[in-house]
Write a protein that holds these residues in place. Structure first.
Motif, short mmCIF file in Angstrom:
data_model
loop_
_atom_site.label_atom_id
_atom_site.label_comp_id
_atom_site.label_asym_id
_atom_site.label_seq_id
_atom_site.Cartn_x
_atom_site.Cartn_y
_atom_site.Cartn_z
N ALA A 146 -8.44 -5.71 -2.53
CA ALA A 146 -8.45 -6.06 -1.26
C ALA A 146 -6.90 -5.91 -0.85
N GLU A 147 -5.82 -6.29 -1.67
CA GLU A 147 -4.35 -5.74 -1.42
C GLU A 147 -4.17 -4.60 -0.96
N LYS A 148 -4.96 -3.59 -1.75
CA LYS A 148 -4.54 -2.07 -1.34
C LYS A 148 -5.10 -1.83 -0.02
N LEU A 149 -6.22 -2.23 0.31
CA LEU A 149 -6.83 -2.02 1.57
C LEU A 149 -6.18 -2.51 2.78
N LYS A 150 -5.63 -3.69 2.50
CA LYS A 150 -4.76 -4.49 3.58
C LYS A 150 -3.35 -3.66 3.65
N GLY A 151 -2.99 -3.01 2.57
CA GLY A 151 -1.68 -2.20 2.73
C GLY A 151 -1.89 -1.14 3.49
N LEU A 152 -3.06 -0.39 3.63
CA LEU A 152 -3.31 0.79 4.56
C LEU A 152 -3.36 0.92 5.81
N ASP A 153 -3.13 -0.52 6.26
CA ASP A 153 -3.26 -0.79 7.87
C ASP A 153 -2.02 0.03 8.41
N GLY A 154 -2.17 0.97 9.33
CA GLY A 154 -1.14 1.40 10.02
C GLY A 154 -0.55 2.77 9.15
N GLU A 155 -1.05 3.25 8.18
CA GLU A 155 -0.42 4.13 7.20
C GLU A 155 -1.15 5.58 7.91
#
Length: 253
Positions: A146-155
């Protein structure tokens, strides 16, 4: 949403850096946790069949299942010259699995489980897997955390090659717990470039809901591992592996 119609032809090129032999090595280590010898393996959501082919070359009798006809077409062509028993490929989604008998192990790799649309489909998939996994057999899969997917926001990511260019961006929704990935692919055709696009969604599952769903479906001895390492996941791990065994009861069969 996860059709892979635009990505199928270029999937192997864009994932050329994936260490499939290393993935197979890791799976074989986890096969040793099975209560029964592993001879038959189902590669669920097999994609273009790269991992299926390697397992077949290593002597396993393999079945590759995927919902995408385009991906399966690539897989079938890839395994034409394989030595030993050629894999059997079938068009079935993760929640629609329907085999003629049981297999000794089920694997589902490269964050395919994230493509399920939430806890309901997760439970449905686990129930189908249990139905066709022999008692004592192992079920192995991985997820993007979940942390990885949240970190993809706006990338925004770019992959530029001589005759192929791919740009993709991520957008995470807190309300739906979903990361949507947009792909724009440009392929050189002489002096022109041909554009195609695709959209993929990944659901941000948390560890407790996955382990809980496994237990509810009748899987036992559930263990988690950090990104292809024989150790528990660390905080902030990008990829988490799950390995469990099918119980010996026949409830729900």
């Amino acid at each position: 949403m996860n059709t892979y119609r635009g990505l199928a032809r270029h999937y192997d090129t864009l994932t050329a850096d994936v260490d499939y032999p290393g993935w197979a090595d890791f799976l074989e280590k986890l096969f040793k946790r099975s209560a029964i010898p592993v001879h038959t393996v189902l590669d669920l959501a097999c994609g273009t069949g790269s991992l299926t082919a390697i397992l077949a070359e290593r002597g396993y009798e393999t079945i590759g299942a995927d919902a995408s006809a385009e991906m399966l077409a690539q897989a079938a062509g890839k395994t034409l010259g394989i030595t030993g028993i050629r894999p059997l490929f079938i068009r079935q989604g993760m929640t629609e699995l329907d085999l003629y008998g049981t297999v000794d192990a089920v694997v589902c790799c490269l964050d395919s489980v994230n493509h399920l649309k939430g806890p309901g489909e997760l439970s449905s998939m686990f129930s189908r897997v249990k139905l066709f996994l022999a008692p004592g057999g192992v079920f192995i899969f991985d997820v993007n955390s979940a942390e990885k997917l949240k970190g993809l926001d706006g990338e925004l990511f770019l992959d530029e090659r001589e005759d192929l260019f791919c740009a993709w961006r991520g957008e995470y929704s807190k309300s739906s717990r979903t990361c949507r990935l947009w792909y724009d692919i440009f392929e050189r055709d002489g002096e022109c470039w041909i554009r195609s696009d695709d959209t993929v969604e990944e659901y941000a599952f948390e560890v407790p809901e996955i382990t809980g769903a496994l237990a509810a479906a009748g899987f036992e001895d559930v263990r988690t591992y950090g990104d292809r390492k024989m150790r528990p996941p660390k905080p902030g791990e990008d990829r988490i592996f799950y390995c469990s065994k099918r119980g010996n009861n026949f409830n729900g069969r």
